[in-house]
Write an enzyme that holds these catalytic residues in place. Structure first.
Site, PDB file in Angstrom:
ATOM      1  N   GLU A  82      40.836 -93.064  52.316  1.00 41.21           N
ATOM      2  CA  GLU A  82      42.181 -92.934  51.940  1.00 41.21           C
ATOM      3  C   GLU A  82      43.285 -93.116  53.262  1.00 41.21           C
ATOM      4  O   GLU A  82      44.156 -94.121  53.549  1.00 41.21           O
ATOM      5  CB  GLU A  82      42.732 -91.636  51.574  1.00 41.21           C
ATOM      6  CG  GLU A  82      42.347 -91.420  50.050  1.00 41.21           C
ATOM      7  CD  GLU A  82      42.720 -90.121  49.471  1.00 41.21           C
ATOM      8  OE1 GLU A  82      42.767 -90.024  48.076  1.00 41.21           O
ATOM      9  OE2 GLU A  82      43.671 -89.205  50.221  1.00 41.21           O
TER      10      GLU A  82
ATOM     11  N   HIS B  56      50.589-100.624  23.295  1.00 42.29           N
ATOM     12  CA  HIS B  56      50.330-101.794  23.925  1.00 42.29           C
ATOM     13  C   HIS B  56      51.433-102.453  24.215  1.00 42.29           C
ATOM     14  O   HIS B  56      52.701-102.245  23.605  1.00 42.29           O
ATOM     15  CB  HIS B  56      49.646-102.779  22.441  1.00 42.29           C
ATOM     16  CG  HIS B  56      49.470-104.200  23.097  1.00 42.29           C
ATOM     17  ND1 HIS B  56      48.541-104.440  23.800  1.00 42.29           N
ATOM     18  CD2 HIS B  56      50.372-105.179  22.874  1.00 42.29           C
ATOM     19  CE1 HIS B  56      48.697-105.899  24.012  1.00 42.29           C
ATOM     20  NE2 HIS B  56      49.710-106.213  23.612  1.00 42.29           N
TER      21      HIS B  56
HETATM   22  P1  FAD Z   1      43.502 -74.058  51.757  1.00 47.65           P
HETATM   23  O1  FAD Z   1      44.517 -74.996  51.076  1.00 47.65           O
HETATM   24  O2  FAD Z   1      42.718 -74.732  52.859  1.00 47.65           O
HETATM   25  O3  FAD Z   1      44.539 -72.977  52.254  1.00 47.65           O
HETATM   26  C1  FAD Z   1      43.891 -72.018  53.014  1.00 47.65           C
HETATM   27  C2  FAD Z   1      44.963 -71.293  53.674  1.00 47.65           C
HETATM   28  O4  FAD Z   1      44.471 -70.043  54.352  1.00 47.65           O
HETATM   29  C3  FAD Z   1      45.565 -72.108  54.637  1.00 47.65           C
HETATM   30  O5  FAD Z   1      46.836 -72.231  54.683  1.00 47.65           O
HETATM   31  C4  FAD Z   1      45.141 -71.137  56.009  1.00 47.65           C
HETATM   32  O6  FAD Z   1      46.213 -71.105  57.173  1.00 47.65           O
HETATM   33  C5  FAD Z   1      45.253 -69.829  55.434  1.00 47.65           C
HETATM   34  N1  FAD Z   1      44.173 -68.612  56.177  1.00 47.65           N
HETATM   35  C6  FAD Z   1      43.056 -69.069  56.572  1.00 47.65           C
HETATM   36  N2  FAD Z   1      42.699 -67.716  57.162  1.00 47.65           N
HETATM   37  C7  FAD Z   1      43.566 -66.957  57.207  1.00 47.65           C
HETATM   38  C8  FAD Z   1      43.867 -65.625  57.574  1.00 47.65           C
HETATM   39  N3  FAD Z   1      42.958 -64.867  58.009  1.00 47.65           N
HETATM   40  N4  FAD Z   1      44.989 -65.064  57.274  1.00 47.65           N
HETATM   41  C9  FAD Z   1      46.227 -65.510  56.578  1.00 47.65           C
HETATM   42  N5  FAD Z   1      46.093 -66.783  56.214  1.00 47.65           N
HETATM   43  C10 FAD Z   1      44.577 -67.598  56.436  1.00 47.65           C
HETATM   44  N6  FAD Z   1      42.516 -82.127  47.136  1.00 47.65           N
HETATM   45  C11 FAD Z   1      42.865 -82.908  46.248  1.00 47.65           C
HETATM   46  O7  FAD Z   1      42.281 -82.001  44.965  1.00 47.65           O
HETATM   47  N7  FAD Z   1      43.564 -83.781  46.088  1.00 47.65           N
HETATM   48  C12 FAD Z   1      43.925 -84.569  47.163  1.00 47.65           C
HETATM   49  O8  FAD Z   1      44.632 -85.784  47.206  1.00 47.65           O
HETATM   50  C13 FAD Z   1      43.316 -83.958  48.349  1.00 47.65           C
HETATM   51  N8  FAD Z   1      43.586 -84.608  49.744  1.00 47.65           N
HETATM   52  C14 FAD Z   1      43.328 -84.295  50.714  1.00 47.65           C
HETATM   53  C15 FAD Z   1      43.567 -84.834  52.014  1.00 47.65           C
HETATM   54  C16 FAD Z   1      43.332 -84.374  53.128  1.00 47.65           C
HETATM   55  C17 FAD Z   1      43.698 -84.982  54.453  1.00 47.65           C
HETATM   56  C18 FAD Z   1      42.637 -83.070  53.060  1.00 47.65           C
HETATM   57  C19 FAD Z   1      42.122 -82.466  54.361  1.00 47.65           C
HETATM   58  C20 FAD Z   1      42.236 -82.363  52.059  1.00 47.65           C
HETATM   59  C21 FAD Z   1      42.556 -82.934  50.691  1.00 47.65           C
HETATM   60  N9  FAD Z   1      42.228 -82.354  49.582  1.00 47.65           N
HETATM   61  C22 FAD Z   1      42.702 -82.822  48.167  1.00 47.65           C
HETATM   62  C23 FAD Z   1      41.302 -80.898  49.599  1.00 47.65           C
HETATM   63  C24 FAD Z   1      42.664 -79.851  49.341  1.00 47.65           C
HETATM   64  O9  FAD Z   1      43.436 -79.799  50.554  1.00 47.65           O
HETATM   65  C25 FAD Z   1      41.773 -78.534  49.205  1.00 47.65           C
HETATM   66  O10 FAD Z   1      40.859 -78.631  48.218  1.00 47.65           O
HETATM   67  C26 FAD Z   1      42.476 -77.512  49.041  1.00 47.65           C
HETATM   68  O11 FAD Z   1      43.695 -77.327  49.987  1.00 47.65           O
HETATM   69  C27 FAD Z   1      41.564 -76.145  48.944  1.00 47.65           C
HETATM   70  O12 FAD Z   1      42.722 -75.153  48.606  1.00 47.65           O
HETATM   71  P2  FAD Z   1      42.331 -73.482  49.116  1.00 47.65           P
HETATM   72  O13 FAD Z   1      43.538 -72.703  48.591  1.00 47.65           O
HETATM   73  O14 FAD Z   1      40.941 -73.193  48.768  1.00 47.65           O
HETATM   74  O15 FAD Z   1      42.431 -73.532  50.764  1.00 47.65           O
HETATM   75  P1  NAI Z   2      33.499 -86.323  52.133  1.00 45.62           P
HETATM   76  O1  NAI Z   2      32.346 -85.456  51.936  1.00 45.62           O
HETATM   77  O2  NAI Z   2      34.292 -87.076  51.109  1.00 45.62           O
HETATM   78  O3  NAI Z   2      33.041 -87.749  52.773  1.00 45.62           O
HETATM   79  C1  NAI Z   2      32.059 -87.528  54.140  1.00 45.62           C
HETATM   80  C2  NAI Z   2      31.289 -88.591  54.373  1.00 45.62           C
HETATM   81  O4  NAI Z   2      30.988 -88.621  55.659  1.00 45.62           O
HETATM   82  C3  NAI Z   2      30.206 -88.883  53.623  1.00 45.62           C
HETATM   83  O5  NAI Z   2      30.251 -90.292  52.949  1.00 45.62           O
HETATM   84  C4  NAI Z   2      28.980 -88.653  54.338  1.00 45.62           C
HETATM   85  O6  NAI Z   2      27.773 -89.194  54.258  1.00 45.62           O
HETATM   86  C5  NAI Z   2      29.528 -89.085  55.583  1.00 45.62           C
HETATM   87  N1  NAI Z   2      28.873 -88.555  56.934  1.00 45.62           N
HETATM   88  C6  NAI Z   2      28.497 -87.249  57.000  1.00 45.62           C
HETATM   89  N2  NAI Z   2      27.968 -86.988  58.444  1.00 45.62           N
HETATM   90  C7  NAI Z   2      28.329 -88.163  59.200  1.00 45.62           C
HETATM   91  C8  NAI Z   2      27.937 -88.723  60.206  1.00 45.62           C
HETATM   92  N3  NAI Z   2      27.353 -87.715  61.338  1.00 45.62           N
HETATM   93  N4  NAI Z   2      28.057 -89.895  60.607  1.00 45.62           N
HETATM   94  C9  NAI Z   2      28.745 -90.729  59.676  1.00 45.62           C
HETATM   95  N5  NAI Z   2      29.012 -90.550  58.565  1.00 45.62           N
HETATM   96  C10 NAI Z   2      28.865 -89.148  58.099  1.00 45.62           C
HETATM   97  O7  NAI Z   2      34.517 -85.786  53.171  1.00 45.62           O
HETATM   98  P2  NAI Z   2      36.078 -85.898  53.883  1.00 45.62           P
HETATM   99  O8  NAI Z   2      36.123 -87.323  53.386  1.00 45.62           O
HETATM  100  O9  NAI Z   2      35.809 -85.522  55.181  1.00 45.62           O
HETATM  101  O10 NAI Z   2      36.543 -84.899  52.969  1.00 45.62           O
HETATM  102  C11 NAI Z   2      36.672 -83.636  52.955  1.00 45.62           C
HETATM  103  C12 NAI Z   2      37.099 -83.144  51.694  1.00 45.62           C
HETATM  104  O11 NAI Z   2      38.383 -83.168  51.427  1.00 45.62           O
HETATM  105  C13 NAI Z   2      36.312 -83.501  50.483  1.00 45.62           C
HETATM  106  O12 NAI Z   2      35.400 -82.615  49.951  1.00 45.62           O
HETATM  107  C14 NAI Z   2      37.438 -84.097  49.560  1.00 45.62           C
HETATM  108  O13 NAI Z   2      36.964 -83.679  48.154  1.00 45.62           O
HETATM  109  C15 NAI Z   2      38.760 -83.475  50.075  1.00 45.62           C
HETATM  110  N6  NAI Z   2      39.645 -84.482  49.935  1.00 45.62           N
HETATM  111  C16 NAI Z   2      39.871 -85.073  48.302  1.00 45.62           C
HETATM  112  C17 NAI Z   2      40.797 -86.080  48.561  1.00 45.62           C
HETATM  113  C18 NAI Z   2      41.179 -86.283  46.997  1.00 45.62           C
HETATM  114  O14 NAI Z   2      40.862 -85.710  46.037  1.00 45.62           O
HETATM  115  N7  NAI Z   2      41.824 -87.468  46.858  1.00 45.62           N
HETATM  116  C19 NAI Z   2      41.256 -86.803  49.684  1.00 45.62           C
HETATM  117  C20 NAI Z   2      40.799 -86.324  50.955  1.00 45.62           C
HETATM  118  C21 NAI Z   2      40.014 -85.304  51.070  1.00 45.62           C
END
Ligand code: FAD
Ligand code: NAI
EC number: 1.8.1.4
Length: 468
Positions: free
Chosen positions: A189, A447
């Site tokens: 992405e 469609h």
């Molecule tokens: P989090 O969202 O990580 O929230 C946890 C919160 O707890 C944080 O704000 C943190 O500050 C707080 N916290 C931690 N410890 C403490 C503490 N001791 N006291 C108070 N607060 C604390 N998922 C999707 O479904 N679709 C996507 O398109 C998608 N895109 C992503 C893109 C990126 C770049 C990344 C990194 C992740 C993406 N994800 C996506 C994954 C998604 O963000 C996570 O699965 C989701 O946020 C998890 O929710 P959560 O509530 O478990 O934790």
């Molecule tokens: P990921 O698990 O999707 O991908 C990590 C990739 O890195 C895998 O292909 C793995 O084989 C590779 N890898 C692992 N170790 C490596 C190494 N040492 N060298 C090279 N390649 C290596 O994890 P990613 O992309 O970091 O995302 C983290 C999480 O965030 C995922 O679990 C994903 O579900 C969530 N996420 C979800 C999105 C969505 O739903 N659209 C968007 C972005 C993140």
């Protein structure tokens, strides 16, 4: 109940925590949510799902205006990207969303405590904020502290030239070159965002395919499509060293199985090799909460940890690390705490990769069905045979539906194509209702619509496709 005592105290204001708070509030439980970030919404709203989609939308618009409108007869002058403008769009989307969550907390009478939560004893949480400490008590504590970037030894993240997703979401100019370590969801992405703006992106993946958990045919198709878009891939390759030299980075890579090393230079390196559970400073050791070998908090079917009164949901308990999975768990747990019957169907959790075309999947892959010895019929329909897709000039990709050979029940669906994520919802619903492929195939679809490709794939699973 005193001011500082609650039915439910939630630590972490991400999609798991804040949704649990809303539902608990709706069900009449006195609820508090503790968040240390200074904004609600967690990783997802602040540095994850939402900002990444804002940048994907902006960069898609730029790419379409630069290269795709002409084919529709739309002529425009020189197209330019204003990176700062794109970042302000992203920042506004993020702040509007996080403020929206604060409003939802008020609306549902949830107390929002800004600070770091630490479990100090049974039913007790210490909150340390910028104005000092306070102690709150609760009948139920929910840990929803999410996840953090998995570090790669030898490749130290500085969020400027060696970045995680967080740094890649706020680069102030388009780098000439970027190496993405990890060909998973984040790598593809965010690699796509910068590739669209002109960065030469090389993805270094340890395994022999990108998107390794997706259906094999999907992985191969996406690699071809992304390569055609200009992304380079080095599969079966590991990074052994990163050295900052001048303004950029020199990476040493070698075949995953060992062999001759080579160097790759890049202006920016994005480390995206997965995420790990985040429990720092949470005080798990104070009460003896158990984690598994990978650091995820262990819970049972009802989200109970080994310590009575302490529950956990979301990324911190593992499974699909997705916002909607965390949200479902938040709702289910709040309902269980209110004496209702919440549950999550882990067999039907969709996953979408927001590249273009998008990748969307639910249920089993062909590889999984084969490994499990389940006989299935695969029905496939290409977007090149769909009238709406052709009129949109979006003919890449396909819909593949996997149905049980004995019962025709849908076991999995895999889509590469325009709006694949939204198209998948129909198959997610079908699976949740235990529908057969024929049920979907006999449902009238408007469609011309992209959804007709879904219907045709279901027809094909019954060997009666109409338009191929
Ligand atoms: P989090 O969202 O990580 O929230 C946890 C919160 O707890 C944080 O704000 C943190 O500050 C707080 N916290 C931690 N410890 C403490 C503490 N001791 N006291 C108070 N607060 C604390 N998922 C999707 O479904 N679709 C996507 O398109 C998608 N895109 C992503 C893109 C990126 C770049 C990344 C990194 C992740 C993406 N994800 C996506 C994954 C998604 O963000 C996570 O699965 C989701 O946020 C998890 O929710 P959560 O509530 O478990 O934790
Ligand atoms: P990921 O698990 O999707 O991908 C990590 C990739 O890195 C895998 O292909 C793995 O084989 C590779 N890898 C692992 N170790 C490596 C190494 N040492 N060298 C090279 N390649 C290596 O994890 P990613 O992309 O970091 O995302 C983290 C999480 O965030 C995922 O679990 C994903 O579900 C969530 N996420 C979800 C999105 C969505 O739903 N659209 C968007 C972005 C993140």
């Amino acid at each position: 109940m005193s001011e500082n005592s609650f039915d439910v105290v939630i630590i972490g204001g991400g999609p798991g925590g804040y949704v649990a708070a809303i539902r608990a509030g709706q069900l009449g439980l006195k609820t508090a949510i503790i968040e240390k970030r200074g904004a609600l919404g967690g990783t997802c709203l602040n540095v994850g799902c939402i900002p990444s989609k804002a940048l994907l939308s902006a960069s898609h618009a730029y790419e379409a205006a630069s290269h795709e409108y002409a084919a529709f007869g739309v002529k425009i002058g020189k197209v330019e990207i204003d990176v700062a403008g794109m970042m302000s769009h992203k920042d506004k989307v993020v702040s509007d969303n996080t403020k929206g969550i604060e409003f939802l907390m008020k609306k549902n009478k949830v107390t929002y405590l800004i600070g770091a939560g630490e479990i100090t004893g049974a039913g007790t949480v210490k909150v340390t904020g910028k104005d000092g400490e306070q102690v709150v008590t609760a009948k139920a504590i929910i840990i929803a502290t999410g996840s953090d970037v998995t570090p790669l030894p030898g490749v130290e993240i500085d969020e400027e030239v060696i970045v995680s997703s967080t740094g890649a979401l706020k680069l102030d100019k388009t780098p000439k070159s970027m190496v993405v370590i990890g060909g998973g969801v984040i790598g593809l992405e965010l690699g796509t965002v910068w590739r669209r703006l002109g960065t030469k992106v090389t993805v270094v993946e340890f395994l022999d395919k990108i998107l390794p958990t997706n259906d094999g045919e999907v992985s191969k198709t996406m690699q071809k499509i992304l390569a055609k878009q200009g992304m380079d891939f080095k599969l079966g390759t590991k990074v052994t060293k990163a050295e900052k030299k001048g303004k950029g980075v020199t990476l040493t890579v070698e075949p995953a199985a060992g062999g001759t090393a080579e160097e790759i230079k890049a202006d920016v390196v994005l480390v995206a090799i997965g995420r790990k559970p985040y429990t720092d400073g949470l005080g798990l050791e104070n009460v003896g909460i158990e984690k598994d070998a990978r650091g995820f908090i262990k819970v049972d079917h009802y989200f109970r940890t080994n310590v009575p009164g302490v529950f956990a949901i979301g990324d911190v308990i593992g499974g699909a690390m997705l916002a909607h999975k965390a949200e479902e768990e938040g709702v289910a747990l709040a309902e269980l705490l209110a004496g209702e019957h919440g549950h999550v169907n882990y067999d039907v959790i969709p996953g979408v990769v927001y590249t273009w075309p998008e990748v969307a999947a639910v249920g089993k892959t062909e590889e999984q069905l084969k490994a499990e010895g389940i006989a299935y019929n695969a029905g496939k329909f290409p977007f090149s045979a769909n009238g709406r897709a052709r009129s949109m000039n979006e003919t890449e990709g396909f819909v593949k539906v996997l149905a049980c050979a004995a019962t025709d029940r849908v076991l999995g669906a895999h889509i590469v194509g325009p709006n694949a994520g939204d198209l998948l919802a129909e198959m997610v619903m079908a699976m949740e209702f235990g529908a057969s492929a024929e049920d979907v195939a006999r449902t009238c679809h408007s469609h011309p619509g992209l959804g007709e490709a879904v219907k045709e794939a279901c027809l094909a699973a019954n060997k009666r496709a109409l338009h191929t």
